[in-house]
Every structure is written in structure tokens, then in C-alpha cells.
Scaffold this motif. Structure first.
Motif, PDB file in Angstrom:
ATOM      1  N   PHE A 318       0.816  -1.215   0.000  1.00 39.37           N
ATOM      2  CA  PHE A 318       0.000   0.000   0.000  1.00 39.37           C
ATOM      3  C   PHE A 318       0.851   1.268   0.000  1.00 39.37           C
ATOM      4  N   ASP A 319       2.114   1.141   0.384  1.00 41.72           N
ATOM      5  CA  ASP A 319       3.008   2.296   0.312  1.00 41.72           C
ATOM      6  C   ASP A 319       3.650   2.428  -1.062  1.00 41.72           C
ATOM      7  N   LYS A 320       3.281   1.563  -1.981  1.00 43.47           N
ATOM      8  CA  LYS A 320       3.907   1.551  -3.308  1.00 43.47           C
ATOM      9  C   LYS A 320       2.910   1.896  -4.400  1.00 43.47           C
ATOM     10  N   ILE A 321       1.902   2.705  -4.030  1.00 46.86           N
ATOM     11  CA  ILE A 321       0.924   3.136  -5.023  1.00 46.86           C
ATOM     12  C   ILE A 321       1.106   4.628  -5.287  1.00 46.86           C
ATOM     13  N   ASP A 322       0.760   5.033  -6.504  1.00 45.10           N
ATOM     14  CA  ASP A 322       0.697   6.452  -6.858  1.00 45.10           C
ATOM     15  C   ASP A 322      -0.780   6.759  -7.108  1.00 45.10           C
ATOM     16  N   PRO A 323      -1.484   7.282  -6.099  1.00 44.29           N
ATOM     17  CA  PRO A 323      -2.928   7.468  -6.248  1.00 44.29           C
ATOM     18  C   PRO A 323      -3.303   8.521  -7.287  1.00 44.29           C
ATOM     19  N   VAL A 324      -2.356   9.406  -7.646  1.00 43.40           N
ATOM     20  CA  VAL A 324      -2.645  10.424  -8.662  1.00 43.40           C
ATOM     21  C   VAL A 324      -2.582   9.798 -10.050  1.00 43.40           C
ATOM     22  N   LYS A 325      -1.502   9.082 -10.329  1.00 44.22           N
ATOM     23  CA  LYS A 325      -1.356   8.431 -11.632  1.00 44.22           C
ATOM     24  C   LYS A 325      -2.140   7.124 -11.734  1.00 44.22           C
ATOM     25  N   GLY A 326      -2.504   6.565 -10.565  1.00 41.61           N
ATOM     26  CA  GLY A 326      -3.216   5.291 -10.577  1.00 41.61           C
ATOM     27  C   GLY A 326      -2.317   4.133 -10.958  1.00 41.61           C
ATOM     28  N   ILE A 327      -1.094   4.127 -10.397  1.00 38.99           N
ATOM     29  CA  ILE A 327      -0.101   3.093 -10.708  1.00 38.99           C
ATOM     30  C   ILE A 327       0.322   2.403  -9.402  1.00 38.99           C
ATOM     31  N   ALA A 328       0.435   1.075  -9.445  1.00 37.04           N
ATOM     32  CA  ALA A 328       0.966   0.308  -8.310  1.00 37.04           C
ATOM     33  C   ALA A 328       2.252  -0.372  -8.749  1.00 37.04           C
ATOM     34  N   THR A 329       3.288  -0.245  -7.927  1.00 37.87           N
ATOM     35  CA  THR A 329       4.569  -0.878  -8.221  1.00 37.87           C
ATOM     36  C   THR A 329       4.686  -2.145  -7.388  1.00 37.87           C
ATOM     37  N   LEU A 330       4.558  -3.273  -8.054  1.00 39.95           N
ATOM     38  CA  LEU A 330       4.634  -4.566  -7.391  1.00 39.95           C
ATOM     39  C   LEU A 330       6.024  -5.160  -7.563  1.00 39.95           C
ATOM     40  N   ASP A 341      -9.252   6.819  -6.409  1.00 38.23           N
ATOM     41  CA  ASP A 341     -10.037   7.434  -5.330  1.00 38.23           C
ATOM     42  C   ASP A 341      -9.495   6.979  -3.969  1.00 38.23           C
ATOM     43  N   PHE A 342      -8.538   7.783  -3.414  1.00 40.08           N
ATOM     44  CA  PHE A 342      -7.912   7.465  -2.126  1.00 40.08           C
ATOM     45  C   PHE A 342      -7.906   8.705  -1.227  1.00 40.08           C
ATOM     46  N   PRO A 343      -9.079   9.163  -0.803  1.00 37.18           N
ATOM     47  CA  PRO A 343      -9.142  10.435  -0.064  1.00 37.18           C
ATOM     48  C   PRO A 343      -8.493  10.393   1.315  1.00 37.18           C
ATOM     49  N   THR A 344      -8.290   9.217   1.920  1.00 31.22           N
ATOM     50  CA  THR A 344      -7.674   9.153   3.263  1.00 31.22           C
ATOM     51  C   THR A 344      -6.225   8.681   3.192  1.00 31.22           C
ATOM     52  N   TYR A 345      -5.654   8.624   1.989  1.00 26.97           N
ATOM     53  CA  TYR A 345      -4.289   8.114   1.830  1.00 26.97           C
ATOM     54  C   TYR A 345      -3.286   9.246   2.054  1.00 26.97           C
ATOM     55  N   ASP A 346      -2.311   9.024   2.940  1.00 27.50           N
ATOM     56  CA  ASP A 346      -1.245   9.986   3.206  1.00 27.50           C
ATOM     57  C   ASP A 346       0.070   9.366   2.745  1.00 27.50           C
ATOM     58  N   PRO A 347       0.663   9.865   1.641  1.00 24.67           N
ATOM     59  CA  PRO A 347       1.910   9.273   1.133  1.00 24.67           C
ATOM     60  C   PRO A 347       3.035   9.252   2.159  1.00 24.67           C
ATOM     61  N   GLU A 348       3.037  10.209   3.098  1.00 22.61           N
ATOM     62  CA  GLU A 348       4.071  10.246   4.129  1.00 22.61           C
ATOM     63  C   GLU A 348       3.843   9.189   5.214  1.00 22.61           C
ATOM     64  N   HIS A 349       2.585   8.845   5.441  1.00 20.04           N
ATOM     65  CA  HIS A 349       2.223   7.849   6.471  1.00 20.04           C
ATOM     66  C   HIS A 349       1.137   6.931   5.894  1.00 20.04           C
ATOM     67  N   PRO A 350       1.513   6.103   4.916  1.00 17.41           N
ATOM     68  CA  PRO A 350       0.494   5.339   4.177  1.00 17.41           C
ATOM     69  C   PRO A 350      -0.295   4.347   5.023  1.00 17.41           C
ATOM     70  N   TYR A 351       0.270   3.901   6.140  1.00 18.23           N
ATOM     71  CA  TYR A 351      -0.425   2.879   6.930  1.00 18.23           C
ATOM     72  C   TYR A 351      -1.129   3.444   8.167  1.00 18.23           C
ATOM     73  N   GLU A 352      -1.244   4.763   8.246  1.00 17.89           N
ATOM     74  CA  GLU A 352      -1.954   5.374   9.367  1.00 17.89           C
ATOM     75  C   GLU A 352      -3.423   5.576   8.992  1.00 17.89           C
ATOM     76  N   TYR A 353      -4.333   5.295   9.969  1.00 13.74           N
ATOM     77  CA  TYR A 353      -5.754   5.561   9.763  1.00 13.74           C
ATOM     78  C   TYR A 353      -6.009   7.069   9.788  1.00 13.74           C
ATOM     79  N   SER A 354      -7.013   7.498   9.062  1.00 10.15           N
ATOM     80  CA  SER A 354      -7.515   8.857   9.250  1.00 10.15           C
ATOM     81  C   SER A 354      -8.286   8.884  10.570  1.00 10.15           C
ATOM     82  N   PRO A 355      -8.528  10.057  11.147  1.00 12.61           N
ATOM     83  CA  PRO A 355      -9.295  10.113  12.404  1.00 12.61           C
ATOM     84  C   PRO A 355     -10.650   9.421  12.303  1.00 12.61           C
ATOM     85  N   GLU A 356     -11.332   9.599  11.160  1.00 10.44           N
ATOM     86  CA  GLU A 356     -12.648   8.958  10.994  1.00 10.44           C
ATOM     87  C   GLU A 356     -12.514   7.441  10.936  1.00 10.44           C
TER      88      GLU A 356
END
Length: 630
Positions: A318-330, A341-356
């Protein structure tokens, strides 16, 4: 002369408390000798129920066709409709009587004729049991009457016939016909199957796993071998976040809200509002699925980072996706994703939950931890379940054992122990019980390990949820399996597995589920020259298109093993209105070389040991080593 040890003498002294006289001891020896010379009871095997309650309940009621077979054998003088009516009454007595009463067909003549037929059937089914066991199986309220009607013998002047006729008259005249029918049909179903085995995966996909668990808790004799979906719910019940989110995801994808909200009190309201307000209603994708996928990959990523010993670095994706370009590096290339569509994704902290997300997950944890109905079912899993079971020459487990390509058992290092084969299975069983009891974070993560890891004996494959969720290129979807899942089709491999568990009889088998048998593609449930039988045939409606059937069940009675292939079950109302029993095809897997008696079973060996101990007690009474207590 037999040498008596001090320990054995003490044991005989304790045994004497239960059998204080020679007469009591002799009576019990005679009773046990009689029991071991009766035919073994019927064992019924089911697997991969996946919440399909109505199909499960019907097959439980018709005992995989055993009742219909007995009715057809016993009542050849009846026409086909009469036999079907009788079967439907046995399966669903309340509903069938309601229907007959509604049609004004519930007459005294019909009632007494039906009672006599049911009593004939109950006598036939009770013939392989002792009178004592049959009496104990009877509902307490009608025990005396049923015992009289089933076991009294005819006499020269037919006084017994008159006596029985008067009992039936009284049942009708006192308005006791309905409860008596319920008691008698319940007894018939109980006598038709002596023991039930559920070989894993009660949960997920279908809507009513909670109802299946409620019904199993009422069964007179049942065991369960845990499947991967079952251990997932165990983990969710003790608060594992990745397990909880996987459970929610499974039920969201199959639109099964009822088991969560009505069955176990797990609220999805806030989650549904959050998903609808947060995710775009574009791309033709369900906002709930979008939201739960993101939460899942965050939770699983956190678990992987907590446990580098799981060696799942290649699944940290999940830290290897580019949500803008829509590319995953496997690890094996870059691939276009089917959403950006990744509105709660934080590239700096990809595995952290949003508050909600964090609040929703915290609320779910509270609901799972506090659901008494769920924990009652989980406690039943541990009191009546295990990772595997050895019984009467058969080995039952849901998944498989870790193996090398050459068929040797693969060593697995887990929590400081390196084990393989049966020792590894025993250790995993122990950890399931210990972790459910302790419930620390590492214990919660253990159940997620069992759900997802290729070293798990209930899973045995690399799960590609990320690829199947976000990448349309199906070349990324295949999930590599442990070598066991192809090697188990070879006789010598199955014999090696059976030997590992102490089973070397020509009549021993591995019985499991987990991998659906795709009959439509030419697959078969009986493999390895009969040494392995897979009974995952597609109870789950979602699998029936690929399997071509609607489930397998297995019957093991004193004559041998038969497998039943079942075809899709419509619903209970259809059975009641048209007497449409579930269609099944029976295949004889194996005939026993001689009829199997109770003395040949595992329980029979225990009874023989009891006979030997009682014989020693009798000798001790006779030579004065132990005094009778009259």
C-alpha cells in the motif's frame, strides 16, 4: 497371572464406588459386551457451509438422504406422494402440520396412521442402539410413552396392540398430537445420525452463519475442525483489527449485513455514512468496498510491520501506489490501478488511519469484544472444535500440512519453535486456545497470521487481496499454494500424512474441505485412489457456478463410506409446498470388508478397556482384595 500394580489397585477402589457389588459389576460387563457387538452409528460429514443456513438445515434434517432411503425401504406399500409427505413431515414437522391443518386435512384417521408409520421408522432406526441409549435420546416429556411404543413386544392375545391403540387414542383425545409428533420426528432424526463432523468454514459469504452455530449448539453429538474463515472470526472476537476489517469486508462484498447487525450487534451505520460522504460515486465502484479496502490494507500493513518474523515484506504494497497516476509498483512490475479514489491516503504515512477511520475501527472493536452472542459461539468453537481430529480411522482437517515439493513435511519456525507435520498442527491448536484466552496484541495478530499466511495450516497460500481489489490484469491474481494442495492427489503422499497421525489401516482416509471441487471442470472429490476425500462442493451459492453442484456431504456407517453430491436448494417453502427434497447423487466410496461394529471403533476400544477393568474388579471382589458394599 496378571500382576496388579499399586496404581491399578487404587483405580479399582475408585471403580468400586460406582459398582459396589459383584451383581452391579457383572451387569455392567454384560451391558458393555452387548454394546460393542452392535453396528457402529452413522457419522455425517459436512464442510464449507459458509453461512448457507437453509441448505445446511435441510441436509441436517434429511441426514443427507438417510431418512428418505429408510422411508423408501420400509414403506414400499405407500405411493411416492405419501412417502414424500412423510419425509417432509419428519424434516419440518411444525411447518408441515400447519400446512395440513390449513388444508383441513388434519383428521384423526390421518394422525393415527401417521403416528404408526413414524413409530415403525423409529423402531428400525433404533435397532442399532441399546435401549438405554435410545431412551436417553428421547425428549423427557414423552420418554415413558415413546419407550412403551417402541420396545414393547406383541403377545399371543394382541393385548399389546390394544394397549398401543389406546395410547394413540389418548394422544389424539388430549390434544397432544402436535408435541408428540415434534418429539417423535426429533427422535427419528437423532437416531439417523449418531455423530456430526463439520470440517471447517462455517462463516462468511452466506448470510446466516450465526443461525448455523445456534443449531450446532443444540446438536446431540458434534465436532468442528476450524477453517480459515472460522479462525478469522476468532481473531475478530478478541479485537484483532486486521481480522475485524477482513470480516467486515467479506460481509460487505457479499451484501451480508444481517449477521453483523442483527446476529451479533456490530453496527455498520457510521461506516456506511463515512464511505458515502468520503468516496466518489464514480468509476462504477461501491463506496463501501472502496472504504473497507483502504482500511484493510492499512491494518494489515501495520501488522506486517509489527512482525518482521512473518517475512511478508513482499506483501507491503500500500506504500507503493501512486494514487494520482493510478499506478501500483509490485515486486514483479508496474500495473495500472482501477481507481484513483484514495481520499484518506497519506503518502508520508500510508499505513496510518484517518481520524474517521480510527474511530470506526475502535467502535467495531468494542462491538466485537462485547458481543455475548458471538463469544458464546466462539466458546463453542473451542469446547467442540480443534485444528484436526482423528476418529475411527479417519483424519479430518480443513486445509493442509506445510510440505516440500518432494512430499516431505516442511519445517516452520514460529514463536521460537521449529516444527513440522503433526507436531506443528498440535502447536497451532495449542496457540489458538492460548491466544484466545490471553488476547494481547500479539495474540490477536496470530489469528490474522492463520488467516493470511502461506505457512498457516488452514490457509496454505499467498493471498492476493491487493491485486484482486485494485488491478484488473488477472495475471497478477494467481495465489501460489503450498505443495500439499497438489501432492494430496497422490496415494503415497496421503498414506504418509495418515501415518504421521498414527493411521495405517487400508480403510483410513483424509477428509477435508477448503479447496472447492470443480465438478463442472472434471474434478472429483475422491482422490489419491480413495485415500483423500474433499467435501467442499459449493454450499456457498457464490461458488456453485464453478463447482457445478451445491455441496458434498459424506456418510460413514457400518457398511462403508458414501459421498453425496447435492444440487442447489431452493428454499424451505418450496419443500413444504411441493415435497421437493434436495436432489442428491450417491456414490459408494468404499465398502467395508466386514460390517463395522462398535467394538471396532475408537469408542469401542475404550469400552473394551472398561470391560477389562470391570473384570479385574470382579476378580478382586471374588478373592477378597476389595470388599463389596451392600
Amino acid at each position: 497371572m496378571k500382576i496388579q500394580t499399586e496404581e491399578h489397585e487404587k483405580y479399582l477402589e475408585l471403580l468400586a464406588r460406582e459398582f459396589p457389588t459383584q451383581e452391579a459389576t457383572i451387569t455392567e460387563i454384560i451391558n458393555l459386551q452387548a454394546i460393542i457387538n452392535l453396528p457402529k452409528g452413522t457419522e455425517h460429514f459436512m464442510s464449507d457451509l459458509h453461512g448457507e443456513y437453509e441448505a445446511f438445515y435441510h441436509i441436517l434434517n434429511n441426514c443427507s438422504g438417510v431418512i428418505r432411503e429408510k422411508v423408501e425401504m420400509l414403506f414400499s406399500e405407500m405411493n411416492e406422494k405419501e412417502r414424500k409427505d412423510l419425509c417432509t413431515l419428519i424434516y419440518y414437522p411444525k411447518e408441515k402440520l400447519d400446512m395440513i391443518a390449513g388444508e383441513s386435512a388434519l383428521s384423526e384417521t390421518w394422525a393415527k396412521t401417521t403416528l404408526r408409520r413414524l413409530l415403525r421408522l423409529a423402531r428400525l432406526l433404533s435397532s442399532k442402539y441399546t435401549r438405554s441409549k435410545v431412551r436417553k435420546a428421547m425428549p423427557e416429556g414423552f420418554r415413558y410413552v415413546l419407550d412403551e411404543l417402541l420396545h414393547a413386544l406383541p403377545d399371543e392375545d394382541q393385548n399389546r396392540y390394544v394397549y398401543h391403540a389406546k395410547i394413540l387414542d389418548t394422544i389424539w383425545e388430549t390434544g397432544s398430537f402436535r408435541p408428540f409428533i415434534y418429539a417423535l420426528t426429533g427422535l427419528i432424526k437423532r437416531l439417523a445420525v449418531d455423530h456430526l463432523h463439520i470440517v471447517g468454514d462455517i462463516y462468511d459469504r452466506g448470510p446466516y452463519a450465526d443461525k448455523i452455530m445456534d443449531k450446532l449448539m443444540q446438536h446431540h453429538s458434534v465436532d468442528i475442525q476450524w477453517g480459515n474463515h472460522d479462525v478469522l472470526w476468532m481473531g475478530a472476537a478478541i479485537g484483532s483489527e486486521p481480522c475485524i476489517i477482513n470480516v467486515i469486508r467479506n460481509n460487505v462484498r457479499y451484501n451480508n449485513w444481517e449477521i453483523l447487525e442483527n446476529g451479533y450487534g456490530i453496527s455498520l451505520r457510521d461506516f456506511a455514512i463515512f464511505a458515502g460522504e468520503t468516496y466518489r460515486k464514480l468509476e462504477g465502484k461501491n463506496a463501501l468496498v472502496k472504504a473497507i479496502n483502504v482500511m484493510l490494507f492499512k491494518a494489515e500493513g501495520q501488522a506486517m510491520l509489527r512482525h518482521p518474523e512473518y517475512k511478508m515484506e513482499d506483501r507491503l504494497l500500500f506504500d507503493k501506489i501512486d494514487p494520482v497516476k493510478g499506478i501500483a509498483t509490485l515486486p514483479y512490475g508496474q500495473f495500472e490501478m482501477n481507481t484513483t479514489d484514495f481520499p484518506t491516503y497519506d503518502p508520508e504515512h500510508p499505513y496510518e488511519y484517518s481520524p474517521e477511520e480510527a474511530k470506526i475501527i475502535a467502535d467495531w472493536r468494542r462491538d466485537f469484544l462485547n458481543s455475548e452472542h458471538l463469544h458464546r459461539h466462539m466458546r463453542f468453537f473451542f469446547s467442540h472444535g480443534s485444528l484436526y481430529k482423528v476418529m475411527n480411522g479417519n483424519l479430518m482437517f480443513h486445509g493442509g500440512l506445510p510440505m516440500h515439493e518432494d512430499g516431505s513435511f516442511r519445517e516452520v519456525t514460529f514463536k521460537g519453535k521449529t516444527l513440522k507435520g503433526r507436531a506443528y498442527m498440535d502447536y497451532i491448536d495449542y496457540l489458538c486456545r492460548a491466544c484466545y484466552r490471553r488476547r494481547k496484541l500479539e495474540d490477536q495478530d496470530f489469528f490474522w497470521f492463520l488467516w493470511i499466511h502461506p505457512d498457516s495450516p488452514v490457509t496454505g497460500r499467498t493471498i492476493k487481496t491487493f491485486e484482486r481489489s485494485y488491478i484488473d490484469d488477472e495475471s497478477t491474481w494467481p495465489e501460489p499454494q503450498d505443495p500439499y494442495y497438489k501432492l494430496h492427489r497422490r496415494k503415497e503422499i496421503c498414506e504418509s500424512v495418515l501415518h504421521e497421525f498414527g493411521l495405517d489401516s487400508p480403510q483410513s482416509h483424509i477428509i477435508n474441505g477448503h479447496t472447492p471441487v470443480k465438478v463442472a471442470k472434471g474434478d472429483t472429490p475422491v482422490r489419491a485412489e480413495g485415500k483423500e476425500i474433499c467435501i467442499d462442493g459449493g454450499f456457498c451459492k457464490a461458488y456453485q457456478k464453478s463447482t457445478g453442484i451445491a455441496g458434498y456431504t459424506l456418510i460413514f456407517n457400518s457398511h462403508g463410506i458414501r459421498i453425496k453430491a447435492h444440487y442447489p436448494f431452493q428454499d424451505i417453502e418450496h419443500v413444504l409446498t411441493s415435497n421437493a427434497d434436495i436432489d442428491s447423487v450417491t456414490t459408494q466410496v468404499e465398502m467395508e470388508p466386514k460390517r463395522v461394529m462398535i467394538g471396532d471403533t475408537d469408542n469401542g476400544q475404550n469400552l473394551k478397556q472398561q470391560i477389562a477393568d470391570l473384570t479385574d474388579l470382579l476378580e478382586a471382589y471374588r478373592n477378597g482384595r476389595i470388599l463389596e458394599k451392600r
